[in-house]
Design a protein around this motif. Structure first.
Motif, PDB file in Angstrom:
ATOM      1  N   SER A 113       1.101  -1.106  -0.254  1.00  0.00           N
ATOM      2  CA  SER A 113       0.208  -0.388  -0.365  1.00  0.00           C
ATOM      3  C   SER A 113       0.663   1.190   0.368  1.00  0.00           C
ATOM      4  O   SER A 113       0.870   2.069  -0.646  1.00  0.00           O
ATOM      5  N   ALA A 114       2.657   1.534   0.903  1.00  0.00           N
ATOM      6  CA  ALA A 114       3.043   2.062   0.525  1.00  0.00           C
ATOM      7  C   ALA A 114       3.301   2.212  -0.524  1.00  0.00           C
ATOM      8  O   ALA A 114       3.961   3.614  -1.045  1.00  0.00           O
ATOM      9  N   LEU A 115       3.922   1.159  -1.208  1.00  0.00           N
ATOM     10  CA  LEU A 115       4.360   1.082  -2.456  1.00  0.00           C
ATOM     11  C   LEU A 115       4.030   1.757  -3.296  1.00  0.00           C
ATOM     12  O   LEU A 115       4.472   2.519  -4.456  1.00  0.00           O
ATOM     13  N   ARG A 116       2.594   1.295  -3.599  1.00  0.00           N
ATOM     14  CA  ARG A 116       1.597   2.064  -5.097  1.00  0.00           C
ATOM     15  C   ARG A 116       1.758   2.893  -5.090  1.00  0.00           C
ATOM     16  O   ARG A 116       2.486   3.589  -7.035  1.00  0.00           O
ATOM     17  N   PRO A 117       1.771   4.776  -4.318  1.00  0.00           N
ATOM     18  CA  PRO A 117       1.861   5.374  -4.653  1.00  0.00           C
ATOM     19  C   PRO A 117       3.008   5.851  -5.934  1.00  0.00           C
ATOM     20  O   PRO A 117       3.277   7.246  -6.551  1.00  0.00           O
TER      21      PRO A 117
END
Length: 543
Positions: free
Chosen positions: A356-360
């Protein structure tokens, strides 16, 4: 004069109705003498492989020879029956295919596949056949022949599989050997070994070789004579040295001009530009333990890799297959999980970020892969492929489509082709689509992983120019993965040389190329095909 092993006279092969052109091959004539190496060169679609298939009697049913003769030691194979063609294959003519993994049977051991040839075409006893198999495997310079013949194809490296193909092709000492792009997928050192092996076997057995390639470096290295094929027509045929030094036909001159030079291009890169991505001590280790296999030593695909790529700069990573180039690239893109080390993207360590933190951040690193056909979904239009990324990050369909048309124009494709499917484009055009897709979400780092290795030399030159232009125009950082030193010389500002998972040498490309310090780097340069020639887009002179 020694009679030709192969004499092709006025060969014409028709394409099926509805094809772009009527003929795959038009009145082609060429010959191969005993012990001679004739290179057949041309771009994809020029008819090179069609001629090879016709000689072997392996033309697809949709193609048919309508005129001409193919004389194999004075026997016209165009008039031969299927039974006679089966007798001629392997005994008097044989073929090495481009991709050994698809040419070899994955469920048979390598020795069994060579034995099939001997069992079909000879009356040797099983012990005699085994002795011959061991001998031919040793002849193609494979260490531990007993282990090699007991192995399945997937248990061997690409170079080892290609040697098994050569052993199978030569086990009955054919008079003619056809090699259809047998080194295209191999790294530079393995390629050099295979080329030297074919030359040695050719001399020892007086075998005539028809070598199909689009690589003029290979031509300069091995050819006695060269036939240049364009859209099915032989436009030039002559001695290799004369053709390389004084090409007569405009098409031949264009092909030679498109060969990348080993001399790096000089381009000023601002040293004050910030680093977009950097790695410190990056490592990726694969464990060999598991319930399906015995425990063994872990494999370090990458170890202690530290590098940085600045905005507006192209960093090249070069090395052999298995050196860790693609592993590093995939770790940076977080397509695989690194085992250790830091990966900082504009100062943010992304090495251990969760999904989730990597997605952006994923939109900031995009990859162009080696095979554009496998990279694109054949059931989706190229427009759908390009707009998927922007829509995943909040763009409306209308906005994404407008951007897709702009990007197609940027990569020099007709925006009106947005509704076409991947199979309706050439290989070079498909790679341009993949570049447009990668740029669609405006990345900061573009990774090109062997993005031009499968392309013809002229198309390759166009794509390299396009990548360099886009990098400059959009001020991108680019990581360029390749095993081709000539390609790296034309697009990279700095280069890192990888060997067994580690960077053994790195620096400005002009410095590394002018004076390589590490013995492995020097070995790569020594193995580069056609290294004795300068390809500069003009008549060649030996260095």
């Amino acid at each position: 004069m020694t009679p030709a092993v192969l004499d092709i006279r006025g060969l014409t092969i028709a394409l099926p109705a509805g094809a772009e052109r009527k003929l795959a091959v038009t009145s082609a004539s060429l010959s191969v003498a005993p012990g001679e190496m004739v290179c057949l060169v041309g771009e994809s679609g020029s008819g090179k492989s069609v001629i090879a298939q016709a000689v072997m009697g392996l033309l697809p049913s949709a193609l048919r020879a309508t005129d001409g003769h193919i004389l194999l030691e004075d026997e016209d194979v165009l008039g031969a029956s299927e039974a006679r063609l089966r007798e001629l294959r392997c005994t008097r003519m044989s073929m090495i295919f481009q991709e050994p993994m698809t040419a070899l049977n994955p469920v048979l051991r390598c020795g069994e596949q060579i034995d099939e040839v001997l069992a079909t075409h000879t009356e040797l006893s099983p012990p005699e056949r085994r002795t011959r198999i061991v001998d031919i495997v040793r002849d193609v310079q494979l260490a531990d022949p007993e282990r090699m013949i007991a192995s399945y194809p997937h248990q061997l490296s690409g170079g080892q599989r290609q040697r098994i193909m050569i052993a199978m092709a030569l086990v009955l000492n054919p008079r003619l050997l056809i090699a259809d792009e047998p080194t295209t997928a191999l790294d530079v050192t393995t390629q050099a070994q295979i080329l030297a092996l074919i030359k040695t076997l050719q001399r020892e057995h007086r075998t005539g070789v028809l070598f199909i390639t689009h690589d003029f470096g290979v031509v300069a290295e091995i050819a006695d004579r060269v036939a240049v094929l364009r859209r099915g027509e032989v436009v030039e045929f002559g001695l290799a040295r004369e053709l390389l030094e004084r090409p007569q036909h405009d098409y031949t001159r264009m092909l030679i001009a498109a060969v990348p030079s080993l001399t790096p291009r000089h381009r000023a890169v601002p040293t004050v530009a910030r680093a977009v991505v950097a790695t410190q001590g990056l490592a990726k280790t694969y464990s060999r333990s598991g319930w399906w296999r015995r425990r063994g030593a872990d494999v370090a695909a990458a170890a202690d890799v530290s590098l940085e790529i600045r905005r507006g700069e192209t960093l090249g990573i070069v090395g052999e297959s298995g050196s860790g180039k693609s592993t590093v690239a995939r770790c940076i893109a977080r397509l695989i999980e690194p085992t250790a080390g830091r990966i900082t993207l504009d100062g943010v360590d992304i090495a251990e970020l969760g999904a989730s933190a990597l997605r952006p951040l994923r939109r900031r690193v995009q990859i162009v892969f080696q095979d554009p056909y496998r990279s694109l979904n054949p059931r989706r239009t190229v427009g759908e492929a390009i707009i998927e990324g922007p829509m995943n990050y909040g763009a409306t369909r209308e906005e994404a489509l407008a951007n897709a048309r702009r990007l197609l124009e940027l990569v020099r494709l007709d925006p009106g082709a947005i509704d076409r499917y991947p199979h309706q484009f050439s290989g070079g055009q498909r790679q341009r689509v993949c570049i447009a897709r990668a740029l669609a979400i405006e990345p900061d780092l573009l990774i090109a992983d062997e993005a031009v290795s499968a392309l013809d030399v002229s198309v390759q030159a166009q794509v390299l120019e396009l990548l360099d232009e886009i990098r400059g125009r959009l001020d991108l950082a680019m990581l360029f993965i390749t095993h081709d030193l000539r390609v790296a010389a034309q697009v990279c500002d700095r280069v890192a040389v990888m060997h067994h998972g580690r960077i053994v040498e790195a620096g400005p490309i002009a410095e590394v190329y002018a004076s390589p310090k590490h013995e492995y780097t020097r070995a790569l340069f020594a193995a580069a095909p056609g290294r004795r020639w300068r390809f500069e887009g003009k008549p060649l002179a030996q260095t």
